[in-house]
Design an enzyme around this catalytic site. Structure first.
Site, PDB file in Angstrom:
ATOM      1  N   GLU A 119       6.960 -14.154 -12.245  1.00 57.73           N
ATOM      2  CA  GLU A 119       6.320 -12.929 -11.724  1.00 57.73           C
ATOM      3  C   GLU A 119       5.756 -11.783 -12.837  1.00 57.73           C
ATOM      4  OE1 GLU A 119       8.360 -10.985  -8.687  1.00 57.73           O
ATOM      5  OE2 GLU A 119      10.323 -10.981  -9.609  1.00 57.73           O
ATOM      6  N   HIS A 151      16.079 -36.180 -10.137  1.00 53.83           N
ATOM      7  CA  HIS A 151      15.291 -36.746  -8.653  1.00 53.83           C
ATOM      8  C   HIS A 151      14.106 -36.225  -8.934  1.00 53.83           C
ATOM      9  CE1 HIS A 151      19.108 -38.081  -7.265  1.00 53.83           C
ATOM     10  NE2 HIS A 151      19.695 -36.932  -7.531  1.00 53.83           N
ATOM     11  N   ARG A 188       4.448   0.350  -6.436  1.00 55.07           N
ATOM     12  CA  ARG A 188       4.295  -0.586  -5.171  1.00 55.07           C
ATOM     13  C   ARG A 188       3.321  -1.830  -5.296  1.00 55.07           C
ATOM     14  NH1 ARG A 188       7.047   2.055  -0.749  1.00 55.07           N
ATOM     15  NH2 ARG A 188       5.887   0.499   0.688  1.00 55.07           N
ATOM     16  N   GLU A 207      16.351 -17.177  -9.681  1.00 56.48           N
ATOM     17  CA  GLU A 207      16.054 -16.062  -9.868  1.00 56.48           C
ATOM     18  C   GLU A 207      15.557 -15.811 -11.417  1.00 56.48           C
ATOM     19  OE1 GLU A 207      15.452 -13.495  -8.324  1.00 56.48           O
ATOM     20  OE2 GLU A 207      15.931 -11.767  -9.852  1.00 56.48           O
ATOM     21  N   LYS A 246      11.755 -14.425 -11.919  1.00 58.40           N
ATOM     22  CA  LYS A 246      11.615 -13.183 -12.944  1.00 58.40           C
ATOM     23  C   LYS A 246      10.302 -13.318 -13.905  1.00 58.40           C
ATOM     24  CE  LYS A 246      12.796 -11.004 -11.081  1.00 58.40           C
ATOM     25  NZ  LYS A 246      13.489 -10.226  -9.825  1.00 58.40           N
ATOM     26  N   LYS A 272       5.717  -4.072  -4.319  1.00 60.45           N
ATOM     27  CA  LYS A 272       7.270  -3.940  -4.561  1.00 60.45           C
ATOM     28  C   LYS A 272       7.843  -4.204  -3.045  1.00 60.45           C
ATOM     29  CE  LYS A 272      11.084  -2.723  -6.147  1.00 60.45           C
ATOM     30  NZ  LYS A 272      11.771  -3.646  -6.994  1.00 60.45           N
ATOM     31  N   TRP A 303      -3.394  -2.425  -1.139  1.00 64.13           N
ATOM     32  CA  TRP A 303      -3.103  -3.892  -1.732  1.00 64.13           C
ATOM     33  C   TRP A 303      -3.830  -4.736  -0.691  1.00 64.13           C
ATOM     34  CZ3 TRP A 303      -0.340  -8.356  -0.116  1.00 64.13           C
ATOM     35  CH2 TRP A 303       0.055  -9.132  -0.858  1.00 64.13           C
ATOM     36  N   CYS A 307       0.664  -1.348   0.168  1.00 69.69           N
ATOM     37  CA  CYS A 307       0.007   0.042   0.093  1.00 69.69           C
ATOM     38  C   CYS A 307       0.881   1.247  -0.080  1.00 69.69           C
ATOM     39  CB  CYS A 307      -0.824   0.074   1.233  1.00 69.69           C
ATOM     40  SG  CYS A 307      -1.904  -1.570   1.463  1.00 69.69           S
ATOM     41  N   ASN A 355      -1.357   1.771   6.303  1.00 74.18           N
ATOM     42  CA  ASN A 355      -0.307   0.662   5.581  1.00 74.18           C
ATOM     43  C   ASN A 355       0.093  -0.450   6.895  1.00 74.18           C
ATOM     44  OD1 ASN A 355      -0.201   1.795   3.453  1.00 74.18           O
ATOM     45  ND2 ASN A 355       1.813   2.123   3.105  1.00 74.18           N
ATOM     46  N   GLY A 356       0.113  -1.551   6.545  1.00 71.58           N
ATOM     47  CA  GLY A 356       0.498  -2.491   8.012  1.00 71.58           C
ATOM     48  C   GLY A 356      -0.711  -3.442   8.173  1.00 71.58           C
TER      49      GLY A 356
END
Ligand code: F6R
Length: 615
Positions: free
Chosen positions: A493, A509, A27, A486, A490, A610, A75, A2, A101-102
């Site tokens: 997402e 395996h 964000r 990574e 990438k 973000k 968010w 947020c 926020n939070g």
């Protein structure tokens, strides 16, 4: 996550709130809203689901004017994305509006108590408990708004950054912080609040970073700070050195592409800051802690989340190789709950782009409680992580606006390379000649990345063939195993193509069962001169035998792999230890073009935020 913006001053608040919220769009959010105290004394709210453009349209249809206001991009955590659940939230009488926020962890308990007293809640959010609680405290006889906020926050448990305005108090904007970042922007005859510096970078050059447990009372003329018990706090005003252009796209189609292209410059900046002309590494203010710790250390523990965790995996390999100190990594979200046992003289290295990731911060606090010193590797000066660390190694990548981390990641890799070299020297595990050889090689990395970027059209051509696939497997070994993880992250997402990263040796395996003529297998095959290269070639043979479609990141000079792979992405060679910094750029571009061809909103991938300031 947020975003919060607030304004008090002589100008019209709405355009400033919208401008600030736009600068925080990166964000990630699903709804937005503003509350403004109008000149006629009413406190008015507009909210919309979806993009900020919807809110702008709503404000055009029913304008709001006034010099005091708060804005928010939400968010969703508690309650679906909807107009009712979006912020600002107000009390029963419409006398106070709050953006948050939070997470207020005891909101159910507060809500039940307030409902029993007759308060009517409209949303499913945790936030709404706050305006009702403030209203209740004021009804109970508290006469000052600041006093009511402080009393409410003494009852709230959890994390918050808050912007608060009252209908009956024109010209005063309140802010408070505990666990979620919030800054005050100090202007000439006007004040702002924001959850992140880029929101107000073009408006102010001076800021106050609020500390946990502080409440700010802002008037156009200045700021007054207090603790939750009412004790006054003297504000520390800092000058922001970032330039506003740092948060602009500079002609690139997206922030992510701009940031991918910034990597050579970012790495050069780090090298210039920390490697002398004699090739010796100097970590500036962090040196004292690192040098002192390095001599007596029994263990290094690297804590981080997501992409930063993969940087930590890379750091572990380097630290063990060049210092001989046992090193482990853990995810912030796991470490804090695993009942960790840490030997004495463990140095914790916490890695975070934002410095505000809730799980990383909680783990750092736990490690500190256990007596560990903490080195923060972080991109945001003044962030919570850096303020809670014993020493800081700044990655100096500049604001990273694209939600998917790129330049911050390569800067973290570079920071680890410098840290491991320095620790290796202090321990006597590396001699001066080796240090010089390594820093000379590091100095060649920015040019190597340039060469990958120069060939981005070739990477686009490879994406063209694979962007429609449903799945992809990414393989790498040793230093390039974190790169495979990574690269897969990438891709998933931003393009929403399912992708899995695996240690190449683990393929048989399990994941080998997936391989058929439809599955792209992205494999990291550089450098060619190390002992694991042959093993990677054998793993590729296994893929080839099952008709998998191999996309190989290979050395420019490679001739062996080309024969096996359907497609190759050639990159310049460096030593194995530094190859991740070059190889990952090829995978960033591959993910980027997959996403572009799939029509995804690259800078604002769905559901992502973000900076993950909640658990
Ligand atoms: C992925 C990404 C995330 C972050 C993670 C930790 O592209 O950006 O996985 O790496 O949320 O964030 P920081 O580094 O801010 O602690």
């Amino acid at each position: 996550m947020c975003g919060i913006v607030g304004y008090v001053g002589p100008k019209d608040a709405v355009p400033l709130l919208i401008e600030g919220l736009k600068r925080l769009e990166y964000r990630g959010y699903d709804s937005a809203g503003v509350a403004v105290r109008r000149a006629d004394g009413a406190l008015d709210v507009r909210k919309c689901v979806g993009r900020l453009s919807n809110l702008e349209e709503a404000l055009e249809a029913a304008p709001l004017a006034g010099g005091l206001g708060i804005g928010h991009t939400r968010w969703a955590t508690h309650g679906e994305p909807s107009e009712i659940n979006s912020h600002p939230h107000i009390d029963c009488s419409g006398g106070v509006a709050v953006v948050h926020n939070g997470i207020i962890e005891n909101y159910l308990e507060l809500r039940a108590e307030l409902e029993a007293k007759g308060h009517v809640f409209r949303s499913q959010t945790d936030t709404e408990a706050l305006p009702h609680l403030i209203e209740e405290i004021l009804k109970g006889g508290e006469t000052s708004h600041a006093g009511a906020i402080r009393a409410a926050l003494r009852r709230a448990r959890g994390a918050y950054a808050l912007g608060i305005v009252f209908r009956d108090e024109p010209g005063v904007l309140y802010a408070a912080r505990c666990g979620s970042p919030l800054i005050v922007g100090v202007g000439e005859g006007e004040q702002y609040i924001a959850s992140d510096v880029p929101a107000i970078l073009n408006r102010v050059k001076k800021v106050i970073y609020l500390n946990d447990g502080e409440v700010a009372e802002l008037r156009a003329s200045g700021a007054t700070l207090s603790k939750l018990d009412g004790t006054p706090v003297v504000p520390e005003v800092k000058t922001v050195t970032l330039r506003a252009e740092a948060a602009e796209r500079a002609g690139f189609e997206t922030f992510m592409l701009k940031e991918i292209h910034e990597q050579p410059r970012v790495l050069r900046t780090l090298l210039d800051a920390h490697v002398g002309k004699d090739g010796v590494v100097n970590l500036g203010p962090a040196s004292a802690l690192i040098d002192e710790a390095a001599t007596g250390l029994r263990r290094v523990l690297i804590l981080s989340c997501g992409t930063a965790y993969y940087a930590g995996m890379y750091g572990r390999l380097l630290i063990e190789r060049w210092t001989g100190i046992p090193c482990e990594t853990d995810l912030g979200s796991e470490f804090r709950y695993r009942g960790p046992r840490l030997p004495e003289n463990t140095l914790v290295v916490a890695v975070s782009q934002s410095g505000e990731t809730a799980d990383t911060l909680a783990s750092v606090r736990l490690a500190r409680k256990m007596g560990c010193k903490v080195l923060g590797i972080c991109n945001v000066p003044g962030s919570t992580l850096l303020r809670e660390s014993d020493a800081a190694l700044l990655t100096q990548a500049g604001p990273e606006i694209g939600v998917a981390s790129t330049k911050a990641f390569t800067a973290q890799l570079m920071a680890f390379a410098l840290l491991a070299i320095r620790m290796g020297r202090v321990r006597g595990a590396l001699d001066a000649r080796r240090e010089r050889e390594l820093t000379e090689e590091l100095a060649r990395i920015p040019d190597g990345i340039h060469r990958v970027l120069d060939k981005q059209d070739d990477v686009r051509a490879v994406s063209q063939k694979y962007y429609e696939c449903f799945n992809a497997l990414y393989l790498g070994r040793r230093f390039n195993y974190p790169v495979a993880l990574e690269g897969a992250l990438k891709n998933k997402e931003i393009s929403y193509q399912h992708a899995e990263g695996y240690a190449a040796g683990e393929m048989k395996h399990g994941p080998i069962a997936l391989i058929n003529e439809f599955l792209p297998v992205v494999c990291l095959c550089t450098p060619t001169a190390d002992e694991v290269h042959e093993k990677v070639v054998s793993n590729l043979k296994e893929v080839e035998a099952r008709k998998g479609r191999i996309i190989a990141v290979v050395a420019e000079s490679d001739r062996t792999i080309r024969g096996m792979a359907q497609d190759v992405i050639p990159v310049p060679e460096t030593i194995e230890e530094f190859s991740p910094m070059i190889n990952v750029v090829a995978l960033q571009l591959f993910a980027y073009f997959n996403a572009k061809l799939r029509g995804a909103d690259i800078d604002k991938p769905r559901n992502l935020a973000k900076s993950v300031t909640v658990e």
